[in-house]
Write an enzyme that holds these catalytic residues in place. Sequence first.
Site, PDB file in Angstrom:
ATOM      1  N   HIS A 184      -0.110   0.672   9.698  1.00  0.00           N
ATOM      2  CA  HIS A 184      -1.483   1.543   9.218  1.00  0.00           C
ATOM      3  C   HIS A 184      -2.336   1.969  10.491  1.00  0.00           C
ATOM      4  O   HIS A 184      -3.521   2.051  10.378  1.00  0.00           O
ATOM      5  CB  HIS A 184      -2.405   0.196   8.543  1.00  0.00           C
ATOM      6  CG  HIS A 184      -1.545  -0.365   7.561  1.00  0.00           C
ATOM      7  ND1 HIS A 184      -0.906  -1.543   7.810  1.00  0.00           N
ATOM      8  CD2 HIS A 184      -1.323   0.147   6.275  1.00  0.00           C
ATOM      9  CE1 HIS A 184      -0.238  -1.846   6.658  1.00  0.00           C
ATOM     10  NE2 HIS A 184      -0.351  -0.966   5.904  1.00  0.00           N
TER      11      HIS A 184
ATOM     12  N   GLY B 135       0.773  -1.055   0.016  1.00  0.00           N
ATOM     13  CA  GLY B 135       0.042  -0.013  -0.040  1.00  0.00           C
ATOM     14  C   GLY B 135       0.909   1.039   0.030  1.00  0.00           C
ATOM     15  O   GLY B 135       1.938   1.060   0.378  1.00  0.00           O
ATOM     16  N   SER B 136       0.254   2.125  -0.372  1.00  0.00           N
ATOM     17  CA  SER B 136       0.949   3.477  -0.493  1.00  0.00           C
ATOM     18  C   SER B 136       0.832   4.282   0.804  1.00  0.00           C
ATOM     19  O   SER B 136       0.043   3.864   1.706  1.00  0.00           O
ATOM     20  CB  SER B 136       0.434   4.753  -1.771  1.00  0.00           C
ATOM     21  OG  SER B 136       0.850   3.867  -2.801  1.00  0.00           O
ATOM     22  N   GLY B 137       1.296   5.451   1.197  1.00  0.00           N
ATOM     23  CA  GLY B 137       1.248   6.080   2.507  1.00  0.00           C
ATOM     24  C   GLY B 137       2.466   5.878   3.427  1.00  0.00           C
ATOM     25  O   GLY B 137       2.500   6.432   4.385  1.00  0.00           O
ATOM     26  N   HIS B 138       3.739   5.046   2.855  1.00  0.00           N
ATOM     27  CA  HIS B 138       4.718   4.563   3.781  1.00  0.00           C
ATOM     28  C   HIS B 138       5.867   5.319   2.925  1.00  0.00           C
ATOM     29  O   HIS B 138       7.162   4.821   3.309  1.00  0.00           O
ATOM     30  CB  HIS B 138       4.832   3.067   3.734  1.00  0.00           C
ATOM     31  CG  HIS B 138       3.478   2.522   4.366  1.00  0.00           C
ATOM     32  ND1 HIS B 138       3.052   2.959   5.555  1.00  0.00           N
ATOM     33  CD2 HIS B 138       2.557   1.627   3.730  1.00  0.00           C
ATOM     34  CE1 HIS B 138       1.925   2.105   5.671  1.00  0.00           C
ATOM     35  NE2 HIS B 138       1.706   1.240   4.500  1.00  0.00           N
TER      36      HIS B 138
ATOM     37  N   LYS C 170       5.826  -7.455   3.103  1.00  0.00           N
ATOM     38  CA  LYS C 170       5.405  -7.289   4.378  1.00  0.00           C
ATOM     39  C   LYS C 170       4.359  -8.116   4.916  1.00  0.00           C
ATOM     40  O   LYS C 170       3.429  -8.313   4.043  1.00  0.00           O
ATOM     41  CB  LYS C 170       5.292  -5.652   4.676  1.00  0.00           C
ATOM     42  CG  LYS C 170       6.441  -4.972   4.215  1.00  0.00           C
ATOM     43  CD  LYS C 170       6.173  -3.299   4.585  1.00  0.00           C
ATOM     44  CE  LYS C 170       4.871  -2.691   4.077  1.00  0.00           C
ATOM     45  NZ  LYS C 170       4.884  -2.682   2.433  1.00  0.00           N
TER      46      LYS C 170
END
Lengths: 333, 208
Positions: free
Chosen positions: A219, A54-57, A105
């Site tokens: 998250h 997922g993006s956002g990291h 991950k």
Amino acid sequence: MKKLINRPEDVVVESLHGLAAAHGDLLRVSFDPLFVVRADAPVADKVAIVSGGGSGHEPLHAGFVGRGMLDAACPGEVFTSPTPDRIEAATRAVVSGRGALHIVKNYTGDVLNFETAAELCRADGIEVEAVVVADDVAVEDSTFTAGRRGLGTTVLLERLLGAAAERGLGLDALAALARRICDTGRSMGVALTPCTVPAAGRPTFTLADDEIEIGVGIHGEPGRERAKLRPARELMEQVAGAVIDDLPFRDGDDVIVLLNGMGGTPLMELYLLYNELHRIVAAKGLRVRRRLVGNYITSLEMAGFSLTLLKADDELVALWDDPVLTPALRWGC
Amino acid sequence: MATLARFAAWIARLDAVYAEQKDYLTDLDAAIGDADHGINMARGFAAAHQAIVAAPPADVGALLKAVAMTLIRTVGGASGPLYGTFFLRAAPVAGAVAEVDAAGVEALFAAGAAGIAERGKAVVGDKTMIDAWGPAVEALGASRAAGGAVADMLAAAAAAAAAGRDATLPLVARKGRASYLGERSRGHIDPGAASTALLLAAAHETLG
């Protein structure tokens, strides 16, 4: 929600357009299907190192695409795994005949999507191995749950495997090295504030002004305990203690350290924390061979930090020092 | 015999069912997951239905493969690869045929369900879709062994899947996102088991 965006649904793609515009010398972005590859991909006679999630990291994973690290990164929507067809396409774009290694991950969505992608690749004759990072000591490692979550060891693994692949190691040797690194890397995080997924528009969880979440996931998943804010010294003692005792790291061990900001933490505070860590590891007799201090695996604008320790030896330190040239990590080039 | 037309009708029915049950599945998911299961299933099966209408597959295996690839592309989350894997593994077992007999129906459902179990590393009792798939596949086999036709087999499978879905209510989740909730996952129907029960009920309505 106060964010520097245009429309919530365009955040990931517009950010990747910016990445491509800023670092076109290092990487290329494919927008349909969506993935990022190093500028000179596919690199001949080298195992391809592929990761994603997922993006956002950010900078994980796309910011680590380039020489000495990832051949390809496959970003999903914010906090959402990419789908198998996109992971397959990313793998296909960088593979050169010596196979590909997927770095995953340990989140159920990521694991299922990468496994299915590997099945699609293998059905097409592409050799794929996968390694799953599960280093979060806040989660009880149990066969009765989805297991430990993947945290900062992912960053160290991407650097070390990228270096080893660059040196020409084969797929089996890389997979063995990856398992060794995963076996001896441990992490834990602390959140001071929650974060807001742009499409959701409100925070993923709430914390009172004087509350922190100890053992938070990337998250915003709950951790070990919700506690009152305490001085940095006590917090670092708790977190470092939990990480050190888990493996355990022992007197005389060499380590590589990642002291990571979650996205909304000033560097001033991270270095203040590093000062505390420095004292603690010295007292424990650990020898810090290499370290990173900064924002490397973030959770949008979350304030907080995570600590990762990896058991090191001369071989890993030598790999660490090899040249790396990516948007977010570069030395020796 | 389950003909190619019946398999196409099954996918069309699933498009309608998941559209109707979107809020039900999403509400179940909101309790112990991330509240997107209904939306994801509705989007995926609408796309799968559209794909086989736009380019009608020539045989059952090709239809199942087309559905697999569409679900893999469009569902997302954990259920995309799981349902995708079901159809992906079922496709070669069905093969390039125009119709599938009772033995073939049992074999393709068994292979698909085994693929889901392997991918999800779940067993019956973990509070996942396997709690519906496991009993359903067993019921298919038992019904065929007792001389049942495809319609009888799928009726038994649909009933077993519904019972398996209901049996997830008191369980503590051991796999997936819900497992992080521990005891708090008790008292909720597993959304994946619920969508599987719908899939098998639709199979009973269309394939037999």
